[in-house]
Design an enzyme around this catalytic site. Structure first.
Site, PDB file in Angstrom:
ATOM      1  N   GLU A  12      11.124  16.017  14.580  1.00  0.00           N
ATOM      2  CA  GLU A  12      11.447  15.811  13.166  1.00  0.00           C
ATOM      3  C   GLU A  12      10.609  16.779  12.336  1.00  0.00           C
ATOM      4  O   GLU A  12       9.381  16.692  12.321  1.00  0.00           O
ATOM      5  CB  GLU A  12      11.134  14.367  12.765  1.00  0.00           C
ATOM      6  CG  GLU A  12      11.579  14.057  11.367  1.00  0.00           C
ATOM      7  CD  GLU A  12      11.267  12.639  10.919  1.00  0.00           C
ATOM      8  OE1 GLU A  12      10.161  12.153  11.198  1.00  0.00           O
ATOM      9  OE2 GLU A  12      12.128  12.030  10.275  1.00  0.00           O
ATOM     10  N   GLU A  24      10.701   1.395   9.860  1.00  0.00           N
ATOM     11  CA  GLU A  24      11.715   2.428   9.646  1.00  0.00           C
ATOM     12  C   GLU A  24      11.029   3.770   9.825  1.00  0.00           C
ATOM     13  O   GLU A  24      10.177   4.165   9.038  1.00  0.00           O
ATOM     14  CB  GLU A  24      12.364   2.319   8.276  1.00  0.00           C
ATOM     15  CG  GLU A  24      13.691   3.072   8.298  1.00  0.00           C
ATOM     16  CD  GLU A  24      14.340   3.222   6.951  1.00  0.00           C
ATOM     17  OE1 GLU A  24      14.316   2.274   6.173  1.00  0.00           O
ATOM     18  OE2 GLU A  24      14.881   4.315   6.699  1.00  0.00           O
ATOM     19  N   LYS A  82       0.857  -1.196   0.000  1.00  0.00           N
ATOM     20  CA  LYS A  82       0.000   0.000   0.000  1.00  0.00           C
ATOM     21  C   LYS A  82       0.889   1.241   0.000  1.00  0.00           C
ATOM     22  O   LYS A  82       1.467   1.605   1.021  1.00  0.00           O
ATOM     23  CB  LYS A  82      -0.925   0.050   1.207  1.00  0.00           C
ATOM     24  CG  LYS A  82      -2.050   1.050   0.944  1.00  0.00           C
ATOM     25  CD  LYS A  82      -2.448   1.954   2.080  1.00  0.00           C
ATOM     26  CE  LYS A  82      -1.556   3.070   2.445  1.00  0.00           C
ATOM     27  NZ  LYS A  82      -1.744   4.333   1.719  1.00  0.00           N
TER      28      LYS A  82
END
Ligand code: NDP
Length: 498
Positions: free
Chosen positions: A395, A263, A188
């Protein structure tokens, strides 16, 4: 279209995609569709299907059947390698089409897209070798009456959720390894960058991959992605994206204890010691934060520079950043393209605002690039950044670099490791002892010395701490998708128990 033949034109038509299950395209039919605008040009470029959870369930059933009847896992590594090598040829043959789709959907520069597509082909070639190299162990030291084997088997059906920052490259860092191991896949892609994953399904089918081994469903992450994380018939989930969604995937995996490869995010330090080649280090730092408009999990977003050279280094950075070419991604000279979505653009701008509000000193950039169309951000550098500021901790996923300074080696390491993440780090010094001590002490899955964002499929990638679980690429990247089975074989006559 010639490679590097100058600026490309926007296509005149919107490309429509169905989704790909059991070796066939399935048209959207009466399902809803998602229209994707080019983030650099604000015009629709692709239309993809908003699959339903029933579509996902059907794709998982197909992948399960394909796994159980061993149409792929039962082949030799050599036969699997043949398909992967043909897939690499298929990628090269359609490189320009793939690169253009990637640029239109993601906003990254066309030269970069071309590089990533060709790099992806070479990953398939590497993984073809890995399909043949994968092996187990034998224990011939158990006495004459027993021999032990440790064999590796493909884990089964793998669900693959990929993000929008490197839609084709990240896909290619996973798919050939998953296929090399003998698993089957339901992928996906991000709903904003699905086109190249769909084209890849066709390339794999044409390369001779049996039907049902690689399937693609498209649609919303919160719906289809979430259902994949919860699915009881998916044996392993490989997820690349935000730490927040990764955490949700981890919780959802408890349903059937599926194995997870995660990840996730990074807040990666660039440590520059005073004895580094400062010009080269500055070039690397600028590349590390501007590459892909800072939308990389491994972007070097925190510069930690030795105080004695900080003023000189800041000037070098500002001079170089002024020369970075930001603009139309269809121009082969562009180095920094558009920001992928307006939400991502707003997030980056709000962090820039927070940096200023928190008292960081703006060195360059500081906002959007004024253009008639699309969303672009000027590479931005903040100095005098303290580790309690949001710009230093969170981030940002945009071209925003923070600068902090250190006076001692210990202080440099402490600053580098002062983050919940542990994905990557770069160290710049000409002193071998210092470089070695630093790469030993830095908590990160990937460390670069006197370079950044370098490497190839030979070596594993993945994170420490909240940057993830597991490793992709390299021999590890195939082993990741296998189960280990231990077999003991008795030899000769049994020493009877009863
Ligand atoms: P997400 O984590 O939401 O998206 C990554 C992938 O997960 C996409 O395919 C997305 O699909 C899918 N997804 C979204 N929600 C779910 C869910 N509930 N369950 C399963 N899958 C889901 O990242 P964003 O796009 O929102 O980006 C936000 C931030 O994440 C960025 O600013 C950046 O910090 C980080 N990020 C990190 C990446 C990395 O490479 N490590 C890559 C991308 C983002 P869809 O896009 O269709 O919603």
């Amino acid at each position: 279209m010639e490679m590097n033949a100058g600026k490309l034109a926007l296509p005149e038509t919107v490309r429509e995609f169905g989704f790909f299950v059991d070796g066939k395209w399935i048209a959207a039919g009466n399902r809803r569709v998602i229209e994707r605008n080019s983030p650099a040009h604000d015009v629709p470029v692709t239309r993809i299907t908003r699959c339903t959870v029933d579509d996902l369930n059907q794709a998982v059933r197909v992948a399960r059947d394909a796994f159980n009847d061993r149409r792929w896992s039962g082949l030799s590594g050599a036969d699997r390698a043949t398909v992967l090598l043909r897939a690499a040829e298929g990628i090269r043959a359609r490189a320009e089409e793939l690169a253009l789709l990637e640029t239109l959907e993601s906003g990254k520069g066309i030269s970069q897209s071309r590089g990533e597509v060709l790099g992806a082909a070479s990953i398939y070639e590497y993984a073809a070798g890995a399909a043949r190299a994968l092996h187990g162990e034998t224990f011939n030291n158990l006495g004459d009456n027993l021999i032990g084997l440790v064999i590796r088997e493909p884990i089964g059906v793998v669900g693959l959720i990929t993000p929008w920052n490197f839609p084709f490259f990240i896909l290619s860092e996973r798919v050939p390894f998953i296929l090399a191991s003998g698993c089957t896949v339901v992928a996906k892609p991000s709903e904003v960058t699905s086109a190249t994953t769909l084209v890849m399904a066709e390339i794999l089918a044409e390369a001779g991959l049996p039907a049902g081994v690689f399937n693609v469903v498209t649609g919303a992450g919160s719906e289809i992605g979430q259902a994949m994380t919860e699915h009881d018939d998916i044996d392993m989930l490989s997820f690349t994206g935000s730490t927040a969604v990764g955490r949700r995937a981890l919780l959802a995996s408890a349903g059937n204890f599926k194995k997870l490869g995660l990840e996730l995010g990074g807040k990666n330090p660039q440590i520059v010691f005073a004895d580094a080649d400062l010009n080269e280090a500055a070039d690397g730092v600028v590349f590390g934060i501007c590459f892909n408009a800072g939308q990389c999990c491994v972007s070097g977003s925190r510069l930690i520079v030795e105080k004695s050279v900080a003023v000189e280094f800041e000037k070098l950075l500002a001079d170089k950043i002024a020369r970075v070419r930001v603009g139309d991604p269809l121009d082969p000279n562009t180095q920094v393209g558009a920001i992928v979505t307006s939400q991502q653009n707003d997030t980056i701008l709000s962090y820039i605002g927070r940096g200023m509000a928190e008292g960081a000193r703006l060195v360059c950039g500081g906002g959007a690039l004024e253009t008639e169309k699309g969303q672009f951000i000027r590479p931005t550098v903040f100095a005098d950044v303290r580790m309690d500021m949001a710009v230093a901790r969170e981030e940002i996923f945009g071209p925003v670099l923070t600068i902090s300074t250190f006076e001692t080696f210990e202080e440099a390491i402490e600053l580098a490791n002062d983050t919940v993440y542990g994905l990557a780090a770069s160290i710049w010094t000409k002193n071998l002892d210092k470089a070695t001590s630093a790469f030993r002490r830095v908590q990160a899955g990937r460390v670069w010395v006197n370079t950044t964002i370098a490497g190839g499929p030979e070596t594993p990638i993945g994170g420490f701490k909240q940057s993830g679980h597991g490793r992709e690429t390299g021999i590890y990247g195939v082993e990741e998708y296998t189960e280990v089975k231990t077999v003991h074989i008795a030899l000769g006559k049994r020493d009877l128990w009863v």
